[in-house]
Write a protein that holds these residues in place. Structure first.
Motif, PDB file in Angstrom:
ATOM      1  N   ALA A   1       0.838  -1.203   0.000  1.00  0.00           N
ATOM      2  CA  ALA A   1       0.000   0.000   0.000  1.00  0.00           C
ATOM      3  C   ALA A   1       0.871   1.250   0.000  1.00  0.00           C
ATOM      4  CB  ALA A   1      -0.913   0.004   1.223  1.00  0.00           C
ATOM      5  N   LYS A   2       0.460   2.236  -0.779  1.00  0.00           N
ATOM      6  CA  LYS A   2       1.156   3.518  -0.784  1.00  0.00           C
ATOM      7  C   LYS A   2       0.734   4.318   0.441  1.00  0.00           C
ATOM      8  CE  LYS A   2       2.529   4.815  -5.330  1.00  0.00           C
ATOM      9  NZ  LYS A   2       3.809   5.195  -4.851  1.00  0.00           N
ATOM     10  N   LEU A   3       1.690   5.002   1.034  1.00  0.00           N
ATOM     11  CA  LEU A   3       1.394   5.843   2.186  1.00  0.00           C
ATOM     12  C   LEU A   3       0.982   7.229   1.724  1.00  0.00           C
ATOM     13  CD1 LEU A   3       4.320   4.962   4.578  1.00  0.00           C
ATOM     14  CD2 LEU A   3       1.953   4.300   4.785  1.00  0.00           C
ATOM     15  N   PRO A   4       0.193   7.921   2.537  1.00  0.00           N
ATOM     16  CA  PRO A   4      -0.113   9.314   2.197  1.00  0.00           C
ATOM     17  C   PRO A   4       1.172  10.144   2.226  1.00  0.00           C
ATOM     18  CG  PRO A   4      -1.333   8.598   4.155  1.00  0.00           C
ATOM     19  CD  PRO A   4      -0.466   7.467   3.724  1.00  0.00           C
ATOM     20  N   PRO A   5       1.213  11.227   1.483  1.00  0.00           N
ATOM     21  CA  PRO A   5       2.451  11.996   1.384  1.00  0.00           C
ATOM     22  C   PRO A   5       2.904  12.624   2.704  1.00  0.00           C
ATOM     23  CG  PRO A   5       0.679  13.034   0.144  1.00  0.00           C
ATOM     24  CD  PRO A   5       0.162  11.736   0.630  1.00  0.00           C
ATOM     25  N   LEU A   6       2.032  12.808   3.665  1.00  0.00           N
ATOM     26  CA  LEU A   6       2.416  13.458   4.923  1.00  0.00           C
ATOM     27  C   LEU A   6       2.743  12.462   6.022  1.00  0.00           C
ATOM     28  CD1 LEU A   6      -0.218  16.322   4.930  1.00  0.00           C
ATOM     29  CD2 LEU A   6       2.152  16.404   4.186  1.00  0.00           C
ATOM     30  N   SER A   7       2.985  11.227   5.689  1.00  0.00           N
ATOM     31  CA  SER A   7       3.275  10.197   6.683  1.00  0.00           C
ATOM     32  C   SER A   7       4.629  10.437   7.340  1.00  0.00           C
ATOM     33  CB  SER A   7       3.268   8.829   6.012  1.00  0.00           C
ATOM     34  OG  SER A   7       3.736   7.865   6.913  1.00  0.00           O
TER      35      SER A   7
END
Length: 125
Positions: A82-88
């Motif tokens: 799964a791709k993480l959100p950019p602000l992780s």
């Protein structure tokens, strides 16, 4: 949402990792200026190439190099990337997530854990 202290979080994450089989060690971090090719790790038991990914609970898992239909992978070995959100706050863009709750469709692709496909090499007789 609950917040755990560091000690309690490590206990919980280690228990989840033991159940999921996410007991792989993270690979060495490359130097920022190093431009040499990084080969995928090799399983010490069977010699096959594996993919190492961080899990969504800060542990590492070794996954097979291929995706298979969910019908061919037992429930305990199913993972998704799964791709993480950019602000992780985690410094990576892809994590491994165990498939739980809603079962995937039989033909849906999942990534099997390497331990499902690992067949140790036997020494010569």
């Amino acid at each position: 949402m609950a917040s755990y202290c560091e000690r309690c979080w490590n206990i919980l994450a280690n228990e989840m990792a033991a159940v999921d089989g996410a007991t792989a060690a993270p690979g060495p971090a490359p130097e920022p200026d190093d431009v040499t090719w990084i080969e995928p790790p090799i399983c010490p038991d069977c010699g096959a190439l594996v993919r190492m990914y961080p899990t969504n609970y800060d542990r590492w898992v070794s996954l097979a190099m291929v995706e298979l239909p969910a019908k061919d992978v037992p429930e305990a070995f199913r993972w998704r990337l799964a791709k993480l959100p950019p602000l992780s706050p985690i410094p990576t863009d892809v994590v491994a997530v165990r498939v739980r709750g809603i079962d995937p469709l039989p033909g849906e692709a999942v990534v099997p854990a390497h331990r499902m496909m690992c067949v140790p090499e036997w020494g010569e007789p």
